[in-house]
Design a protein around this motif. Structure first.
Motif: not given
Length: 511
Positions: A271-279
């Protein structure tokens, strides 16, 4: 006439059986009770259209639908088929003797077709536990539900099929899957292979150590050095999943609706979420709780690219899951726990401009800017990362080298052997399976050092000004290096190599 049919609600990764009571009496009206959400309240319109388009009637009488237990909130459109079958049975349009022996779930389209649902595997497991005769669900979910042996699973495409089944006018072939056969289906060639990596031999060695001990890793290097490329190849050298791990992982992805037309997941997730991901998207939760990225990465790899670009409060919520390997979401009316045992792989530039310590690029960031940039990563979070790797750009000579590099398959053999050693070592501990999970007690027991090794570690701590948190990390990593060499004891050369992997604890990086 009163009829009972059964559906299921999923909370966390486990299911709870829901009794849907349908009563039809004199009068006019449609009453739905039992804490349904808006999607369930709208079900009457979908059910009415679906029945009419298949030549059945939505009774023009007083219909009362109760979803028990009434104090448990129900959500989603997956109860359409459950309620529809209950209404047909209560109105005498189908035989009602058998409907209470099955769990029935599915979202209806207006033409009577069925849309996929979430949590089919969890529902199937609960249905088997409670002794139901079978489970009716949309055909697109049938493979994940059929993983559960000992339960008859029927995949249907249209409401007409289940009506004909209960009327005895047609048969539906149950879906059966040989779970072990499905599990042992593996890809002959991984999608990303370390054989494609030119140069970077020391970095590949670090990744092998991380995989062998389950250690969290951070890659530090300028743009284009290969950090993302290396991270994507880490799952290809991790040990194959056990059947238990595969079931756990599939269950989480099923709850999140991520299992499409496949059965058992036998490849470790990446899994590689974008750095704009929320908590919330990272750890899970929300109005209707769903697992987050850290749970979807369970038994696999979570890759956080450009770590300092993530909001600090988002990174801080990961501290407890990294330590406990599960995340607990508490609200006023419920508490849900999702498993989250994953390897964290993070990457970052060494400075805001990206080229700190690069002799071929100008230093574009002031010391204050660099300190602000590096301080975005808190000490407690860094404390949970065992290995710090400096990644440097690959020179042209190595990029153009056509000699074959070692493949992921070969590296994985050594990693798997090391993991087997650790598994045998920790067999008496319930929650410890590999070196990264060791507590202080196990570190003292299994990482005893001779005088030479102790002196070497002491000297490194003093000269490099390594932080106190680096001490246990070095011992854990050195234990893994020893396991890769099939060495019973941790020696000075293992300590020396492990010391190299604590870059961010030295002076000049984080203050």
């Amino acid at each position: 006439m009163l009829v009972k049919v059964f559906g299921s609600a999923v909370f966390g990764v486990d299911a709870t059986t829901i009794t849907v009571e349908v009563n039809i009496d004199k009068g006019i009206g449609y009453h739905l009770v039992g804490l349904p959400d808006n999607a369930i309240k709208e079900s009457s319109y979908r059910i009415a259209a679906a029945l009419k388009n298949n030549n059945y009637n939505f009774p023009g009488k007083k219909i009362t639908v109760n979803m028990a237990p009434a104090d448990l909130r129900k959500e989603g459109s997956a109860y359409d088929l459950t309620i529809a079958v209950g209404i047909l049975a209560a109105s005498g349009q189908i035989m009602s003797e058998e409907v209470d022996k099955y769990v029935i779930m599915g979202e209806l389209s207006l033409d009577g077709g069925l849309q996929p649902i979430k949590g089919a595997l969890s529902i199937a497991i609960k249905a088997k536990e409670e002794g139901f005769k079978g489970f009716f669900l949309p055909k697109k979910n049938v493979k994940e539900a059929a993983i559960v042996t000992g339960l008859v699973v029927y995949g249907i495409e249209n409401v007409k099929e289940i009506i004909d089944f209960f009327e005895g006018k047609g048969t539906i072939e149950p879906t059966t899957i040989n779970t072990r056969e499905e599990f042992y289906k593996t890809l002959d060639y991984p999608e990303f292979d370390f054989a494609e990596v030119r140069g970077q031999e020391s970095i590949k060695r670090c990744m092998e150590i991380a995989a062998a001990g389950g250690h969290n890793v951070i890659l530090i290097g300028p743009p284009g050095a290969g950090k993302t490329m290396l991270a994507k190849r880490l799952p290809s050298i991790l040990p194959p999943m056990t059947l238990k791990e595969a079931l756990e992982t599939t269950k989480i992805h099923s709850v999140a609706g991520k299992v499409k037309d496949t059965g058992l997941m036998n490849q470790r997730p990446f899994r590689s979420p974008h750095h704009s991901a929320s908590s919330v998207s990272l750890v899970g939760g929300g109005s209707y709780p769903q697992p987050g990225e850290i749970s979807l990465a369970h038994n696999g790899v979570l890759f956080l690219d450009e770590l300092p670009e993530f909001k600090r409060e988002v990174l801080e919520v990961m501290r407890q899951p990294l330590e406990d390997r599960e995340v607990t979401i508490s609200r006023a009316k419920f508490t849900i726990t999702y498993p989250s045992s994953f390897m964290l792989v993070a990457s970052m530039n060494p400075s805001p401009g990206g080229y700190f310590n690069d002799p071929h690029a100008p230093v574009s960031s002031s010391p204050n800017e660099m300190q602000r940039y590096l301080n975005k990563i808190s000490g407690p979070l860094l404390d949970r990362i065992d290995i710090h790797i400096e990644v440097t750009p690959v020179p042209f000579e190595k990029l153009s080298d056509k000699r074959a590099s070692e493949s992921s398959v070969e590296i994985r053999k050594r990693v798997t052997k090391a993991r087997e050693i650790q598994s045998n070592r920790f067999e008496k501990y319930e929650h410890i399976h590999y070196n990264a999970q060791m507590t202080t007690k196990q570190i003292r027991e299994y990482c005893e050092l001779d005088d030479t090794s102790l002196q070497l570690l002491k000297t490194a701590m003093e000269r490099l000004n390594l932080s106190a948190r680096a001490y246990d990390r070095i011992l854990k990593v050195s234990r893994t290096i020893a396991d890769l060499e099939d060495s019973e004891n941790v020696s000075s050369n293992h300590i020396a190599e492990a010391i190299q992997y604590r870059s961010l604890d030295r002076d000049g990086w984080l203050g």
